[in-house]
Design a protein around this motif. Structure first.
Motif, PDB file in Angstrom:
ATOM      1  N   LEU A   1     -18.625 -41.193 -52.673  1.00 23.67           N
ATOM      2  CA  LEU A   1     -18.702 -41.226 -54.106  1.00 23.67           C
ATOM      3  C   LEU A   1     -18.756 -39.991 -54.758  1.00 23.67           C
ATOM      4  O   LEU A   1     -18.101 -39.792 -55.798  1.00 23.67           O
ATOM      5  N   THR A   2     -19.571 -39.057 -54.266  1.00 24.51           N
ATOM      6  CA  THR A   2     -19.908 -37.863 -54.855  1.00 24.51           C
ATOM      7  C   THR A   2     -18.576 -36.857 -54.983  1.00 24.51           C
ATOM      8  O   THR A   2     -18.252 -36.380 -56.007  1.00 24.51           O
ATOM      9  N   LEU A   3     -17.725 -36.961 -53.711  1.00 20.46           N
ATOM     10  CA  LEU A   3     -16.614 -36.125 -53.784  1.00 20.46           C
ATOM     11  C   LEU A   3     -15.630 -36.668 -54.758  1.00 20.46           C
ATOM     12  O   LEU A   3     -14.985 -35.949 -55.461  1.00 20.46           O
ATOM     13  N   ARG A   4     -15.422 -38.100 -55.139  1.00 25.92           N
ATOM     14  CA  ARG A   4     -14.553 -38.867 -55.798  1.00 25.92           C
ATOM     15  C   ARG A   4     -14.982 -38.357 -57.084  1.00 25.92           C
ATOM     16  O   ARG A   4     -14.031 -38.097 -58.037  1.00 25.92           O
ATOM     17  N   ASN A   5     -16.004 -38.325 -57.723  1.00 25.33           N
ATOM     18  CA  ASN A   5     -16.834 -38.010 -58.815  1.00 25.33           C
ATOM     19  C   ASN A   5     -16.324 -36.453 -59.265  1.00 25.33           C
ATOM     20  O   ASN A   5     -15.924 -36.008 -60.358  1.00 25.33           O
ATOM     21  N   LEU A   6     -16.734 -35.511 -58.118  1.00 19.77           N
ATOM     22  CA  LEU A   6     -16.423 -34.093 -58.607  1.00 19.77           C
ATOM     23  C   LEU A   6     -14.953 -33.749 -58.672  1.00 19.77           C
ATOM     24  O   LEU A   6     -14.499 -33.080 -59.520  1.00 19.77           O
ATOM     25  N   GLU A   7     -14.018 -34.682 -57.844  1.00 22.52           N
ATOM     26  CA  GLU A   7     -12.822 -34.447 -57.932  1.00 22.52           C
ATOM     27  C   GLU A   7     -12.223 -34.930 -59.407  1.00 22.52           C
ATOM     28  O   GLU A   7     -11.388 -34.203 -59.996  1.00 22.52           O
TER      29      GLU A   7
END
Length: 147
Positions: A72-78
């Motif tokens: 989830l955090t990777l998706r949001n940062l992307e």
């Protein structure tokens, strides 16, 4: 049930708080700051600013993060433009995450903030001790119960 909560009839909507252009800008800034100041985001950014990192690398280096939270955090940062996700056509597919120039600029700001915290740590500790000493309530004495 608390008596104070019985008259609540409407729920405050975050959309209503962000209706004016000035409020929208403030809401956007607070949303971005909330996103990048989270412990998982900071940990991921610290790793990816050092170079490309694979999912399992991030999972090992960001202590305590679950696979779901990492995803989830990777998706949001992307989505926010702070990470670039590169998929290489191999079997199995190789995926790397790299900090964008915007994330590298944020990293520099985080280093400045960390430096500030380190420089003022003793002053903050002293201020907390002074505050806690002055704000400590006097011991409440209860009368002895007659037996």
């Amino acid at each position: 049930m608390s008596q104070g909560n019985t008259d609540v009839t409407t729920e405050v909507s975050p959309v209503r708080q962000c209706e004016t252009p000035a409020a929208q800008a403030a809401c956007s800034v607070l949303e971005v700051l909330g996103r990048v100041s989270g412990k998982w985001s900071i940990g991921i950014l610290l790793v990816t600013t050092q170079g490309p990192a694979r999912f399992t690398e991030l999972e090992r280096q960001v202590k305590g993060i679950s696979r779901r939270m990492l995803t989830l955090t990777l998706r949001n940062l992307e989505r926010d433009g702070l990470l670039t996700r590169t998929v290489y056509p191999t079997v199995p597919p190789k995926v790397e995450y790299t900090a964008t120039p915007m994330a590298r600029e944020l990293y520099d700001s985080l280093l400045a903030l960390t430096g500030w915290a380190e420089r003022h740590l003793h002053e903050i500790d002293r201020a907390r001790a002074d505050y806690d000493g002055a704000a400590a309530p006097e011991a409440v004495r209860t009368p002895a119960l007659a037996g």
